[in-house]
Write an enzyme that holds these catalytic residues in place. Structure first.
Site, PDB file in Angstrom:
ATOM      1  N   THR A 122       3.339 -40.604  82.580  1.00 46.57           N
ATOM      2  CA  THR A 122       2.863 -41.674  81.695  1.00 46.57           C
ATOM      3  C   THR A 122       1.788 -42.516  82.363  1.00 46.57           C
ATOM      4  O   THR A 122       1.799 -42.695  83.590  1.00 46.57           O
ATOM      5  CB  THR A 122       4.054 -42.589  81.330  1.00 46.57           C
ATOM      6  OG1 THR A 122       3.545 -43.759  80.689  1.00 46.57           O
ATOM      7  CG2 THR A 122       4.845 -43.028  82.546  1.00 46.57           C
ATOM      8  N   TYR A 172      10.763 -48.034  83.751  1.00 48.52           N
ATOM      9  CA  TYR A 172      10.317 -46.784  83.123  1.00 48.52           C
ATOM     10  C   TYR A 172       9.172 -46.167  83.930  1.00 48.52           C
ATOM     11  O   TYR A 172       9.247 -45.002  84.344  1.00 48.52           O
ATOM     12  CB  TYR A 172       9.866 -47.052  81.680  1.00 48.52           C
ATOM     13  CG  TYR A 172       9.126 -45.901  81.066  1.00 48.52           C
ATOM     14  CD1 TYR A 172       9.764 -44.687  80.841  1.00 48.52           C
ATOM     15  CD2 TYR A 172       7.776 -46.021  80.732  1.00 48.52           C
ATOM     16  CE1 TYR A 172       9.070 -43.618  80.301  1.00 48.52           C
ATOM     17  CE2 TYR A 172       7.084 -44.959  80.191  1.00 48.52           C
ATOM     18  CZ  TYR A 172       7.729 -43.761  79.974  1.00 48.52           C
ATOM     19  OH  TYR A 172       7.034 -42.701  79.449  1.00 48.52           O
TER      20      TYR A 172
END
Ligand code: UDP
Length: 337
Positions: free
Chosen positions: A117, A141
């Site tokens: 990501t 995350y």
């Protein structure tokens, strides 16, 4: 020779499975269906319901199906959830990948494609962001994905594995043929929220921050159509099969749209009035996030086919309308993606 897709019943994973099947590949999916849907998958594809961290299960699969490559999507992806439950994110993202890599090494699978990501960059010093930019994630995350990238690199070096890490920017849209799309209830993603508003499921759209030093004051994002993202994985698989070396690639189109422009695209394609409300900045938001795409374009044989905000918005809207139409559609939806 088979490709194992973990999380293949999820939003991005299911698009991947359709793309692989269309290309004539043999595919097996492992998914615990915590957020995925078995009916996103073509009937011809075996779905093993279980956890990618279950080494006995996965090793059995790798041997039985003669798996030669793994494309690993399974994981948790909601940034605010990761703030509340960091250990859950380190388990689902980092530890699960550790188990999966252990299984891969034991069974001699030496090609691995990993969903990472843009959140690994945190607040970038420069935009568009190149892959060599500093990695300073601002959420568990992002950290869980960055830790996994490091682990994958080390395991690959030690065990003769080749990998491609794909760092996704803002994934949006849905399958142009309507076979899969984002089905999250309580979504936080901008385009999902905008199409929910366009279909009458929300009264308004809050724009989080209109006082950023950007042309219209709202944040800027690089939206990539989910089908183009799946094609980037397919191109990455071909690259590895042709002997390409391990690499990390940004996945975006390399141009940004503001939050207000994105909402305007949904208004255009839906031809509906949308109530837009200016709201305070959302804590933790990054002002502008756009991919430097030179490396992916130079490395992979990948030509995006849906690089157009209105197309992305139209496909997201068509999927949302389909979800609404389908009898029992709401019952099929998960609590989070
Ligand atoms: N956003 C917004 N209103 C919403 C949802 C998102 O203004 O209801 C903004 C958000 O503040 C950010 C951008 O849209 O600037 C993209 O947010 P999203 O959650 O879709 O993805 P992120 O880039 O945070 O991963």
């Amino acid at each position: 020779m088979t490709v194992l897709v973990t999380g293949g019943a999820g939003y991005i994973g299911s698009h991947m499975v359709h793309a692989l099947v269309e290309a004539g590949e043999s595919v097996v999916v492992v998914d615990n269906l915590s957020t995925g849907f078995s009916d996103f998958l073509p009937r011809s594809v075996p779905l093993v319901i279980g956890d990618a961290a279950d080494e006995d299960l996965v090793e059995g699969l790798l041997v039985r199906h003669r798996v030669e490559s793994i494309i690993h999507f399974a994981g948790s992806i909601v940034v605010p959830d990761s703030m509340r439950d960091p250990l859950g994110y380190y388990r689902n993202n980092t530890m699960t990948t550790r188990s999966l890599l252990n299984s891969a090494v034991k069974c001699g699978v030496n090609r691995f494609i990993f969903s990472s990501t843009a959140a690994v960059y945190g607040n970038p010093d420069q935009v568009p962001v190149p892959e060599h930019a500093a990695t300073r994630p601002t959420s568990p995350y992002g950290s869980s994905k960055l830790m996994t990238e490091i682990m994958l690199h080390d395991a690959a070096e030690a065990h003769g594995m080749s990998y491609v890490v794909l760092r996704y920017f803002n994934v949006a849209g849905a399958d142009p043929l309507g076979r899969a799309g984002l089905s999250t209830v309580g979504a936080t993603h901008l385009l999902k929220i905008a199409v929910e508003a366009a279909t009458g499921q929300r009264a308004k759209i809050d724009v989080f921050g209109t006082d950023y030093p950007t042309p219209d004051g709202s944040c800027i994002r690089d939206f990539i159509h989910v089908s183009d993202l799946a094609e980037a994985h397919r191109a990455a698989l071909s690259y590895l099969r042709q002997g390409g070396g391990s690499t990390t690639l940004n996945c975006g189109y390399g141009r940004g749209y503001s939050v207000l422009e994105t909402i305007e695209a949904v208004r255009r394609v839906s031809m509906r009035k949308l109530a837009v409300q200016h709201a305070p900045r959302r804590p933790g938001d990054i002002m502008a996030m756009v991919a430097d795409t030179r490396r992916i374009r130079a490395t992979l044989d990948w030509t995006p086919r849906h690089d157009d905000l209105d197309t992305i918005a139209a496909h997201a809207l068509a999927w949302e309308e389909k979800l609404l139409r389908e009898r029992g559609g709401l019952a099929r939806q998960a609590k989070s993606a």
